[in-house]
Design a protein around this motif. Structure first.
Motif, PDB file in Angstrom:
ATOM      1  N   VAL A 135      -2.884  11.509  -2.860  1.00  0.00           N
ATOM      2  CA  VAL A 135      -3.310  11.671  -1.355  1.00  0.00           C
ATOM      3  C   VAL A 135      -3.920  12.858  -1.390  1.00  0.00           C
ATOM      4  CG1 VAL A 135      -2.837  11.503   0.995  1.00  0.00           C
ATOM      5  CG2 VAL A 135      -1.984   9.689  -0.445  1.00  0.00           C
ATOM      6  N   THR A 144      -0.375   7.095  -6.973  1.00  0.00           N
ATOM      7  CA  THR A 144      -1.339   7.056  -6.139  1.00  0.00           C
ATOM      8  C   THR A 144      -1.564   8.513  -5.396  1.00  0.00           C
ATOM      9  OG1 THR A 144      -1.572   4.869  -5.762  1.00  0.00           O
ATOM     10  CG2 THR A 144      -2.809   6.294  -4.013  1.00  0.00           C
ATOM     11  N   HIS A 199       0.814  -1.323   0.077  1.00  0.00           N
ATOM     12  CA  HIS A 199       0.062  -0.116  -0.159  1.00  0.00           C
ATOM     13  C   HIS A 199       0.912   1.372   0.032  1.00  0.00           C
ATOM     14  CE1 HIS A 199      -3.370   2.422   0.681  1.00  0.00           C
ATOM     15  NE2 HIS A 199      -2.839   3.004   1.707  1.00  0.00           N
ATOM     16  N   PRO A 200       0.607   2.209  -1.049  1.00  0.00           N
ATOM     17  CA  PRO A 200      -0.127   1.912  -1.978  1.00  0.00           C
ATOM     18  C   PRO A 200       0.119   1.069  -3.235  1.00  0.00           C
ATOM     19  CG  PRO A 200       1.117   3.910  -2.371  1.00  0.00           C
ATOM     20  CD  PRO A 200       1.700   3.306  -1.068  1.00  0.00           C
ATOM     21  N   SER A 201      -0.992   0.224  -3.983  1.00  0.00           N
ATOM     22  CA  SER A 201      -0.440  -1.053  -4.677  1.00  0.00           C
ATOM     23  C   SER A 201       0.007  -0.440  -6.064  1.00  0.00           C
ATOM     24  CB  SER A 201      -1.733  -1.621  -4.902  1.00  0.00           C
ATOM     25  OG  SER A 201      -3.054  -0.809  -5.451  1.00  0.00           O
ATOM     26  N   ARG A 202      -0.160   0.841  -6.391  1.00  0.00           N
ATOM     27  CA  ARG A 202       0.318   1.115  -7.551  1.00  0.00           C
ATOM     28  C   ARG A 202       0.957   2.594  -7.539  1.00  0.00           C
ATOM     29  NH1 ARG A 202      -3.202   5.039  -9.615  1.00  0.00           N
ATOM     30  NH2 ARG A 202      -5.284   5.187  -8.331  1.00  0.00           N
ATOM     31  N   SER A 225       5.202   4.738   6.596  1.00  0.00           N
ATOM     32  CA  SER A 225       4.045   5.778   6.062  1.00  0.00           C
ATOM     33  C   SER A 225       4.767   7.060   6.686  1.00  0.00           C
ATOM     34  CB  SER A 225       2.815   5.666   6.477  1.00  0.00           C
ATOM     35  OG  SER A 225       2.172   4.446   6.027  1.00  0.00           O
ATOM     36  N   VAL A 273       4.067   8.278  -4.523  1.00  0.00           N
ATOM     37  CA  VAL A 273       2.631   8.967  -4.125  1.00  0.00           C
ATOM     38  C   VAL A 273       2.852  10.538  -4.221  1.00  0.00           C
ATOM     39  CG1 VAL A 273       1.321   9.162  -1.768  1.00  0.00           C
ATOM     40  CG2 VAL A 273       2.835   7.151  -2.192  1.00  0.00           C
ATOM     41  N   ARG A 308       7.650   3.239  -4.381  1.00  0.00           N
ATOM     42  CA  ARG A 308       6.550   3.410  -4.828  1.00  0.00           C
ATOM     43  C   ARG A 308       6.442   5.120  -4.636  1.00  0.00           C
ATOM     44  NH1 ARG A 308       5.221  -0.156  -6.493  1.00  0.00           N
ATOM     45  NH2 ARG A 308       3.877  -1.423  -5.144  1.00  0.00           N
ATOM     46  N   PRO A 358       1.024   7.154   2.459  1.00  0.00           N
ATOM     47  CA  PRO A 358       1.353   5.597   2.889  1.00  0.00           C
ATOM     48  C   PRO A 358       2.468   4.915   2.339  1.00  0.00           C
ATOM     49  CG  PRO A 358      -0.546   5.853   1.189  1.00  0.00           C
ATOM     50  CD  PRO A 358       0.002   7.410   1.609  1.00  0.00           C
ATOM     51  N   CYS A 359       3.193   3.908   2.984  1.00  0.00           N
ATOM     52  CA  CYS A 359       4.415   3.299   2.258  1.00  0.00           C
ATOM     53  C   CYS A 359       4.187   2.072   3.349  1.00  0.00           C
ATOM     54  CB  CYS A 359       5.405   3.871   2.385  1.00  0.00           C
ATOM     55  SG  CYS A 359       6.762   3.136   1.534  1.00  0.00           S
TER      56      CYS A 359
END
Length: 438
Positions: free
Chosen positions: A193, A191, A185-188, A246, A275, A273, A204-205
């Motif tokens: 926020v 993302t 999370h996040p799955s992609r 996160s 964000v 990822r 989130p991480c």
């Protein structure tokens, strides 16, 4: 109705077509005495039994518990009645879904296999993931059914895998869960926020449960260097799991908007990822007719499909109530009075529902709520004239004071001149007295 004198089950492995059946599974004689084959007994526990076996009634179905892949094959049910031996054949096909490696790290290749023992001729296979159909990434067009898939592990592959096998109008299926270790999370990437100005925000991480990443970092993709504002905290509290990294903003500002990247190393593989933080604010403007306009502004509106303005009120018990006012990015409130004072919230929505909201308070009356922008033109003119008159009065008072001061100075100068002149006259009349005096 057939009356059995004895019954027994035997097993033939699919790879022993050229060999006679020799493996006895279970047998029961007319006297009620039962026997089990050695491979079907483990630590005194029987894996096979006939729960409804009644020799006189002819119901002797075999039940196998803890089915294994090697249990697949041909089974023979033999029973003897009046000196006649009767045989019935059945085939048990065991379907199994397996993965290699069992719990892959994101980025490595994983093999997803479906095996059937024994495999029927001309059978077809269909793959499903989380109750939805799955098309292999390297399949043809249209994709051809395959018993084994080779995929690059990612979060999208995590979940329940099902293999559906069809042959001759019959269908069987088996399933197994796949866990992909990495950032769940996040799955992609990319993302978004959403956070309101002045509120807290969480980026989130979260890594897969049980994974403790090495060298966890946060980076803002602006100057290409590690970036950490004063209100930015990426160190998880003691109560937070080791796999949750996160980051948190205590108070969001407009300059905090942008794209961030979290990362870490899991089993030698670097994972990351992205964000994007989208900041929301409300702009206020007041017209000459005392019409207040509130406009909902976001630093990125690519996901926003509609806006809704809601008025938040409190009843006698203090409970909050939201009343929908209108749709749209801007809200106009005419003739703001004490009845219109309170909280107004702008809610913004996207394809996946509510994205976020921001609240603005309006205090009574309008000129106090909006500062100098709420002063009417006539009031401004009156205030300006009053200030000018006051300035003129102060100036006149100052001039009068200076005039009186100069008059006093001139009087004292004349008196001093008269005294000096009389002193000269005395010196001229009596020089000797003048010398004594010196």
């Amino acid at each position: 109705m057939i009356r059995f004198d004895g019954i027994f089950w035997r097993f033939k492995h699919p790879r022993s077509d050229n060999f006679p059946i020799r493996s006895t599974v279970w047998r029961q004689e007319r006297s009620g005495l039962q026997f089990w084959g050695s491979r079907w007994l483990q630590k005194g526990q029987q894996r096979v039994r006939c729960p409804r076996c009644q020799l006189p009634g002819g119901d002797c179905g075999l039940r196998i518990s803890d089915v294994r892949e090697e249990d697949g094959g041909r089974y023979a049910c033999k029973f003897q009645s009046g000196g006649q031996m009767i045989t019935r054949w059945l085939v048990l096909r065991v379907i199994k879904v397996s993965f290699y490696p069992v719990a892959p790290v994101a980025g490595v290749h994983v093999s997803i296999n479906c095996s059937v023992s024994p495999r029927p001729q001309g059978a077809t296979v269909e793959w499903r993931l989380n109750n939805g159909s799955f098309a292999p990434s390297s399949g043809g067009s249209p994709p051809t059914p395959r018993w084994s898939l080779q995929e690059k592990a990612s979060v999208r592959l995590a979940g329940e895998w099902m293999c559906v096998v069809a042959s001759g109008g019959a269908q069987g299926r088996a399933s197994a869960p796949l866990t992909v270790r990495g950032i769940v999370h996040p799955s992609r990437d990319a993302t978004k926020v959403y956070a309101a100005v002045g509120s807290g925000a969480t980026l989130p991480c979260i890594f897969s449960r049980g994974s403790t990443p090495a060298k966890p970092t946060w980076q803002k993709l602006q100057a290409g260097s590690l970036w950490s504002p004063a209100s930015f905290s990426s160190s998880p509290p003691a109560s937070q799991p080791a796999w949750d990294h996160s980051a948190r903003l205590k108070e969001t500002a407009l300059e905090d908007e942008g794209t961030y990247r979290c990362g870490g190393v899991v089993e030698g593989r670097s994972l990351s990822r992205k964000v994007q933080l989208v900041v929301a604010t409300i702009e206020r403007s007041v017209t000459r007719k005392k019409t207040l306009t509130l406009t909902c502004q976001l630093t990125d509106t690519s996901e926003v499909t509609r806006y809704r303005w809601v008025r938040v009120t409190h009843d006698a018990s203090g409970e909050r109530r939201a009343e929908s006012v209108q749709e749209g990015k801007s809200l106009r409130v005419s003739d703001v009075s004490r009845g219109d004072a309170g909280e107004w919230a702008c809610r913004f929505f996207g394809a996946r529902g509510l994205l976020g909201n921001i609240t603005q308070g309006i205090g009574p009356p309008l000129d106090h709520a909006s500062g100098s922008a709420g002063v009417s033109p006539s009031t401004a003119v009156a205030l300006g004239v009053s200030a000018l008159l006051l300035l003129l009065l102060l100036l006149l008072a100052r001039m009068y004071k200076n005039h009186q001061r100069r008059k006093r100075i001139f009087q004292y100068t004349t008196l001093e001149s008269i005294l000096h002149a009389r002193s000269k006259e005395r010196k001229a009349r009596d020089p000797s007295r003048a010398i004594k005096g010196t």
